[in-house]
Design a protein around this motif. Structure first.
Motif, PDB file in Angstrom:
ATOM      1  N   PRO A 184       0.829  -1.201   0.000  1.00 37.23           N
ATOM      2  CA  PRO A 184       0.000   0.000   0.000  1.00 37.23           C
ATOM      3  C   PRO A 184       0.866   1.254   0.000  1.00 37.23           C
ATOM      4  N   LYS A 185       0.391   2.308  -0.664  1.00 37.30           N
ATOM      5  CA  LYS A 185       1.129   3.562  -0.713  1.00 37.30           C
ATOM      6  C   LYS A 185       0.500   4.571   0.237  1.00 37.30           C
ATOM      7  N   LEU A 186       1.345   5.240   1.018  1.00 37.18           N
ATOM      8  CA  LEU A 186       0.864   6.226   1.962  1.00 37.18           C
ATOM      9  C   LEU A 186       0.159   7.366   1.247  1.00 37.18           C
ATOM     10  N   ASN A 187      -0.918   7.831   1.847  1.00 28.11           N
ATOM     11  CA  ASN A 187      -1.625   9.042   1.444  1.00 28.11           C
ATOM     12  C   ASN A 187      -2.400   8.924   0.138  1.00 28.11           C
ATOM     13  N   ASN A 188      -2.303   7.793  -0.560  1.00 26.30           N
ATOM     14  CA  ASN A 188      -3.013   7.656  -1.822  1.00 26.30           C
ATOM     15  C   ASN A 188      -4.434   7.145  -1.643  1.00 26.30           C
ATOM     16  N   GLN A 189      -4.738   6.600  -0.474  1.00 30.31           N
ATOM     17  CA  GLN A 189      -6.076   6.091  -0.223  1.00 30.31           C
ATOM     18  C   GLN A 189      -6.327   6.130   1.269  1.00 30.31           C
ATOM     19  N   ALA A 190      -7.565   5.929   1.657  1.00 31.95           N
ATOM     20  CA  ALA A 190      -7.928   5.945   3.077  1.00 31.95           C
ATOM     21  C   ALA A 190      -8.194   4.516   3.539  1.00 31.95           C
ATOM     22  N   PHE A 191      -7.482   4.092   4.566  1.00 36.00           N
ATOM     23  CA  PHE A 191      -7.662   2.769   5.143  1.00 36.00           C
ATOM     24  C   PHE A 191      -8.596   2.847   6.343  1.00 36.00           C
ATOM     25  N   GLU A 192      -9.236   1.733   6.662  1.00 41.09           N
ATOM     26  CA  GLU A 192      -9.941   1.647   7.936  1.00 41.09           C
ATOM     27  C   GLU A 192      -8.905   1.670   9.054  1.00 41.09           C
ATOM     28  N   VAL A 193      -9.338   2.105  10.227  1.00 45.32           N
ATOM     29  CA  VAL A 193      -8.396   2.323  11.327  1.00 45.32           C
ATOM     30  C   VAL A 193      -8.768   1.461  12.532  1.00 45.32           C
ATOM     31  N   LYS A 194      -7.757   0.895  13.157  1.00 42.06           N
ATOM     32  CA  LYS A 194      -7.966   0.199  14.428  1.00 42.06           C
ATOM     33  C   LYS A 194      -7.228   0.957  15.524  1.00 42.06           C
ATOM     34  N   SER A 195      -7.764   0.885  16.736  1.00 38.23           N
ATOM     35  CA  SER A 195      -7.141   1.585  17.860  1.00 38.23           C
ATOM     36  C   SER A 195      -6.963   0.632  19.031  1.00 38.23           C
ATOM     37  N   ASP A 196      -6.032   0.975  19.880  1.00 33.86           N
ATOM     38  CA  ASP A 196      -5.737   0.166  21.059  1.00 33.86           C
ATOM     39  C   ASP A 196      -5.093   1.072  22.100  1.00 33.86           C
ATOM     40  N   SER A 197      -4.925   0.584  23.295  1.00 41.11           N
ATOM     41  CA  SER A 197      -4.287   1.379  24.340  1.00 41.11           C
ATOM     42  C   SER A 197      -3.536   0.468  25.295  1.00 41.11           C
ATOM     43  N   ALA A 198      -2.612   1.063  26.027  1.00 44.60           N
ATOM     44  CA  ALA A 198      -1.801   0.313  26.988  1.00 44.60           C
ATOM     45  C   ALA A 198      -1.223   1.298  28.000  1.00 44.60           C
ATOM     46  N   SER A 199      -0.716   0.756  29.085  1.00 42.56           N
ATOM     47  CA  SER A 199       0.029   1.554  30.056  1.00 42.56           C
ATOM     48  C   SER A 199       1.404   0.927  30.204  1.00 42.56           C
ATOM     49  N   TRP A 200       2.423   1.673  29.787  1.00 40.66           N
ATOM     50  CA  TRP A 200       3.790   1.181  29.857  1.00 40.66           C
ATOM     51  C   TRP A 200       4.483   1.716  31.102  1.00 40.66           C
ATOM     52  N   LEU A 201       5.321   0.905  31.677  1.00 46.92           N
ATOM     53  CA  LEU A 201       6.060   1.308  32.872  1.00 46.92           C
ATOM     54  C   LEU A 201       7.479   1.706  32.499  1.00 46.92           C
ATOM     55  N   ASP A 202       7.807   2.943  32.787  1.00 45.91           N
ATOM     56  CA  ASP A 202       9.195   3.393  32.684  1.00 45.91           C
ATOM     57  C   ASP A 202       9.844   3.080  34.020  1.00 45.91           C
ATOM     58  N   SER A 203      10.521   1.946  34.091  1.00 49.22           N
ATOM     59  CA  SER A 203      11.069   1.482  35.369  1.00 49.22           C
ATOM     60  C   SER A 203      12.168   2.391  35.891  1.00 49.22           C
ATOM     61  N   PHE A 204      12.874   3.075  34.999  1.00 47.77           N
ATOM     62  CA  PHE A 204      13.948   3.966  35.427  1.00 47.77           C
ATOM     63  C   PHE A 204      13.380   5.120  36.241  1.00 47.77           C
ATOM     64  N   ARG A 205      12.224   5.641  35.828  1.00 47.18           N
ATOM     65  CA  ARG A 205      11.582   6.753  36.546  1.00 47.18           C
ATOM     66  C   ARG A 205      10.422   6.274  37.419  1.00 47.18           C
ATOM     67  N   ASN A 206      10.140   4.974  37.389  1.00 46.14           N
ATOM     68  CA  ASN A 206       9.016   4.398  38.135  1.00 46.14           C
ATOM     69  C   ASN A 206       7.731   5.145  37.816  1.00 46.14           C
ATOM     70  N   ARG A 207       7.460   5.260  36.525  1.00 47.53           N
ATOM     71  CA  ARG A 207       6.307   6.036  36.075  1.00 47.53           C
ATOM     72  C   ARG A 207       5.524   5.270  35.016  1.00 47.53           C
ATOM     73  N   LEU A 208       4.202   5.196  35.216  1.00 46.04           N
ATOM     74  CA  LEU A 208       3.330   4.626  34.203  1.00 46.04           C
ATOM     75  C   LEU A 208       3.070   5.661  33.117  1.00 46.04           C
ATOM     76  N   ILE A 209       3.096   5.207  31.871  1.00 42.66           N
ATOM     77  CA  ILE A 209       2.836   6.098  30.739  1.00 42.66           C
ATOM     78  C   ILE A 209       1.737   5.478  29.877  1.00 42.66           C
ATOM     79  N   GLN A 225      -0.370   9.904  27.031  1.00 46.75           N
ATOM     80  CA  GLN A 225      -1.002  10.588  28.157  1.00 46.75           C
ATOM     81  C   GLN A 225       0.118  11.085  29.072  1.00 46.75           C
ATOM     82  N   HIS A 226       0.362  12.387  29.048  1.00 48.64           N
ATOM     83  CA  HIS A 226       1.493  12.931  29.798  1.00 48.64           C
ATOM     84  C   HIS A 226       1.175  13.194  31.264  1.00 48.64           C
TER      85      HIS A 226
END
Length: 258
Positions: A25-50, A104-105
């Motif tokens: 597929p070529k970028l920007n030449n057509q519109a694709f359907e979109v899927k979304s997802d989410s997660a919470s990642w842990l930055d262990s160095f700063r002990n912070r969920l992102i 999510q900052h």
């Protein structure tokens, strides 16, 4: 002999036709359907969920050298879900073939953004944290999605998230290819041609003095500053109307295709 040559010619034609149908597929030449997802990642160095939200095109074949867009939201008073309040933009970009990640900052336990004092002083720690969030997410994506095109990383940020994004460009200029600010007002835009700098400006909230490059610097470094006469600062997220969203999407996609 003539029959054999004809058979060989037909075989070659069929081979070429089959090869064409397998192109990526070529970028920007057509519109694709979109899927979304989410997660919470842990930055262990700063002990912070992102917390992060993902938006990607639904495609039959993988997009080779798929570009990445990392989005940083405007100040949301530590309310969850601020990173999902730019769906008009994130979904549009994904529909055009980009892999989009919105960070999510702010967490509920964070200190609120100072509203008094010199912003460049009292808000610096907030922007520093945001820049490190972007760096962490970028490194995590390199680990789990190495197939993405990390030579052309694109960062988009609105308002306070724009200040974080611009600070990232100052601190890590070699990690991003394009920086797109949606009306950041406090952090000075880099006077540089690498990364490429773009900014869409609202009609109602001017940037602080010295934040935007002069016309001379814009020409010198190829920086693009565009004012949106019919869009106020707070309408650059999902609260904007359809016309405003179409205009912002058109400009952002134009910047990304340059």
């Amino acid at each position: 002999m003539k029959i054999s040559l004809k058979i060989l010619f037909c075989f070659l034609v069929l081979s070429c036709t089959s090869h064409k149908t397998a192109t990526k597929p070529k970028l920007n030449n057509q519109a694709f359907e979109v899927k979304s997802d989410s997660a919470s990642w842990l930055d262990s160095f700063r002990n912070r969920l992102i917390p992060v939200a993902f938006y990607s095109p639904i495609v039959k074949d993988k997009i080779s050298n798929q570009q990445l867009v990392i989005v940083s939201h405007g100040y949301g008073e530590n309310k969850p879900g601020a990173n999902k309040s730019y769906s008009y933009l994130t979904k549009k970009l994904a529909s055009k073939g980009y892999f989009v990640v919105s960070i999510q900052h702010e967490l509920a336990t964070d200190d609120l953004l100072p509203l008094t004092g010199i912003p460049q002083v009292v808000r610096r720690s907030n922007w520093e944290r945001g820049a490190e969030n972007i760096l962490f997410v970028l490194n995590e994506l390199k680990r789990i999605k190495p197939e993405l095109d990390f030579k052309h990383v694109n960062l988009v940020g609105h308002s306070n998230g724009g200040d974080m994004t611009v600070l990232f460009a100052h601190k890590y200029p070699n990690l991003a290819n394009k920086i797109i600010s949606l009306d950041n007002r406090r952090m000075e835009l880099p006077r540089t041609s690498t990364p490429k700098i773009y900014s869409l400006r609202s009609s109602d909230q001017p940037a602080d003095e010295g934040i935007l490059p002069t016309v001379t610097d814009q020409k010198k470094f190829g920086i693009k500053i565009i004012k949106l006469p019919n869009t106020i600062h707070n309408d650059m997220n999902d609260s904007g109307n359809k016309r405003q969203k179409r205009e912002i999407n058109a400009y952002v996609l134009g910047f990304l295709k340059e």
